[in-house]
Design a protein around this motif. Structure first.
Motif, short mmCIF file in Angstrom:
data_model
loop_
_atom_site.label_atom_id
_atom_site.label_comp_id
_atom_site.label_asym_id
_atom_site.label_seq_id
_atom_site.Cartn_x
_atom_site.Cartn_y
_atom_site.Cartn_z
N UNK A 1 -47.74 -111.93 -51.20
CA UNK A 1 -47.99 -112.53 -52.87
C UNK A 1 -47.05 -111.97 -53.54
N UNK A 2 -46.67 -110.70 -53.20
CA UNK A 2 -45.85 -109.88 -54.40
C UNK A 2 -46.81 -109.24 -55.43
N UNK A 3 -46.04 -108.52 -56.50
CA UNK A 3 -46.93 -107.97 -57.55
C UNK A 3 -48.00 -107.06 -56.97
N UNK A 4 -48.67 -106.72 -58.05
CA UNK A 4 -49.99 -105.48 -57.76
C UNK A 4 -50.99 -106.57 -57.84
N UNK A 5 -51.91 -106.51 -56.71
CA UNK A 5 -53.21 -107.25 -56.46
C UNK A 5 -54.34 -106.55 -56.00
N UNK B 1 -62.36 -113.51 -49.45
CA UNK B 1 -61.64 -112.79 -50.34
C UNK B 1 -61.31 -113.18 -51.85
N UNK B 2 -61.60 -112.49 -53.01
CA UNK B 2 -61.33 -113.00 -54.37
C UNK B 2 -60.21 -112.24 -54.68
N UNK B 3 -58.90 -112.63 -54.93
CA UNK B 3 -57.64 -111.74 -55.00
C UNK B 3 -57.30 -112.22 -56.49
N UNK B 4 -56.86 -111.07 -57.27
CA UNK B 4 -56.44 -111.31 -58.66
C UNK B 4 -55.13 -110.41 -58.86
N UNK B 5 -54.42 -111.03 -59.86
CA UNK B 5 -53.06 -110.19 -59.99
C UNK B 5 -53.34 -109.15 -60.95
N UNK B 6 -52.79 -108.14 -61.02
CA UNK B 6 -53.06 -106.87 -61.77
C UNK B 6 -51.58 -106.83 -62.67
N UNK B 7 -51.79 -107.10 -64.08
CA UNK B 7 -50.61 -106.87 -64.68
C UNK B 7 -50.05 -105.57 -64.92
N UNK B 8 -48.66 -105.42 -64.76
CA UNK B 8 -48.23 -104.11 -64.46
C UNK B 8 -46.73 -103.89 -65.50
#
Ligand SMILES: Nc1ncnc2c1ncn2[C@@H]1O[C@H](COP(=O)(O)OP(=O)(O)OP(=O)(O)O)[C@@H](O)[C@H]1O
Ligand SMILES: N[C@@H](CCO)C(=O)O
Length: 307
Positions: free
Chosen positions: A143-147, A156-163
């Motif tokens: 997916x990219x980013x921080x997850x 699974x519950x996936x969330x993006x983590x603001x960086x």
């Protein structure tokens, strides 16, 4: 729909755990593996590997990229086509940068493209997690980013983590390997209530520190009780590199994934000095390291089909 004859997939390296987020948080980095799958009408399997450490990748049916490719076809109950696989290695093997995750994600995404995209990205993700056994490399690789990945009733519950863009990941990649399997073997199976509370609080603080770039929060957050105390002994020079990174201005340093790569977080102003200090510190104990200031990859696995 025209039949896809070849697909090229580019997959980012990933750094998992980030200190207190053992087996649940990871970030994609601007370092890549690239693979091209081409249908072979004549049958058989051809695997070609280029790049540094190419000799470390097997070129028979046990190849992890090919294993993932076959896994997807088995999942959709179809026979996998014969293929030529051309691998361009940019992510060092068994260094804690998710090289195995790039292979799993690359093989699954390529198969899904060649098979006409029968699975959604979420379904591909679930297959990848099942293959790797933990989500914190394959999810950001896909997916990219921080997850952040948490189990749920549905899976699974996936969330993006603001960086914050001023939080720079500096990776120090030593010239020795440490397999994930070996690094997981040294971990206890049970932990104290105090250790559980410690990691819960520090992971929460890490999320706030990454989102805001607030140095005080990051300095405190980058600590762990669940894996690092047991793995540091497997990485010669850990303390020296850690002290040097912090003295040069890093917020802190952690083990990248299962190691031996070490990850420091620093602001853009200090990251060059932090990188130099980490390399010098490892040299003092006789270890050569490739040290780079990277960025977050925010796109994840990218595929290009050719008809
Ligand atoms: N591009 C690739 N193609 C095929 N197989 C690969 C590729 N990259 C890695 N592998 C396989 O993955 C193995 C490395 O997996 P391992 O989990 O030990 O290291 P890692 O993934 O770099 O570390 P971590 O999982 O901690 O990030 C290699 O020995 C190889 O078998
Ligand atoms: N969470 C995994 C990451 C492996 O890259 C481990 O630390 O074993």
């Amino acid at each position: 729909m025209s039949v896809v004859s070849s697909v090229t997939v580019t997959v980012p390296a990933t750094t998992a755990n980030l200190g207190p987020g053992f087996d649940c948080i990871g970030a994609a980095l601007t370092l890549y593996n690239k693979v091209k799958f081409t249908r072979l009408d004549a049958g058989g399997l051809i695997i070609q590997v280029t790049g540094k450490e190419a000799e470390g990748v097997n070129t028979d049916e046990s190849n992890l990229l090919y294993q993932a490719f076959v896994k997807l076809y088995q999942h959709i109950e179809q026979i996998p086509p014969s293929v030529k696989i051309e691998i361009d290695l940019g992510v060092p093997l068994a260094r804690g940068l998710g090289s195995s995750a790039t292979a799993i994600v690359g093989g699954l995404v390529a198969a899904n493209q060649l098979a006409g995209e029968p699975l959604s990205q979420l379904q591909v993700m679930e297959l990848a997690i099942a293959m790797e056994g933990h989500p914190d490399n394959v999810v950001p690789a896909l997916l990219g980013g921080c997850r952040l990945a948490a189990t749920s009733a549905e899976g699974w519950e996936i969330c993006d983590v603001p960086w914050d863009e001023n939080v720079v990941p500096v990776v120090a990649i030593p010239d020795f390997e440490l397999s994930t399997q070996e690094a997981r073997r040294v971990l206890p199976t049970e932990f104290s209530r105090a250790d559980a509370i410690f990691n819960t609080a520090h992971l929460g603080l890490l999320l706030r520190g990454l989102a805001t770039g607030k140095g005080e929060w990051l300095k405190t957050a980058l600590q762990d009780k669940l894996h690092q105390p047991y793995r540091q002994a497997l990485i010669p020079g850990y303390d020296a590199v850690n002290q040097a990174a912090v003295a040069a201005g890093a917020y802190g340093m952690v083990i990248s994934g299962a190691g031996p790569t070490l990850l420091a977080l620093a602001d853009a102003q200090h990251s060059p000095a932090v990188a130099a200090a980490m390399q010098t510190a490892w040299q003092t104990v006789g270890i050569t390291a490739d040290v780079r200031s990277l960025s977050l990859d925010n796109q994840g696995a990218k595929s290009l089909n050719e008809g």
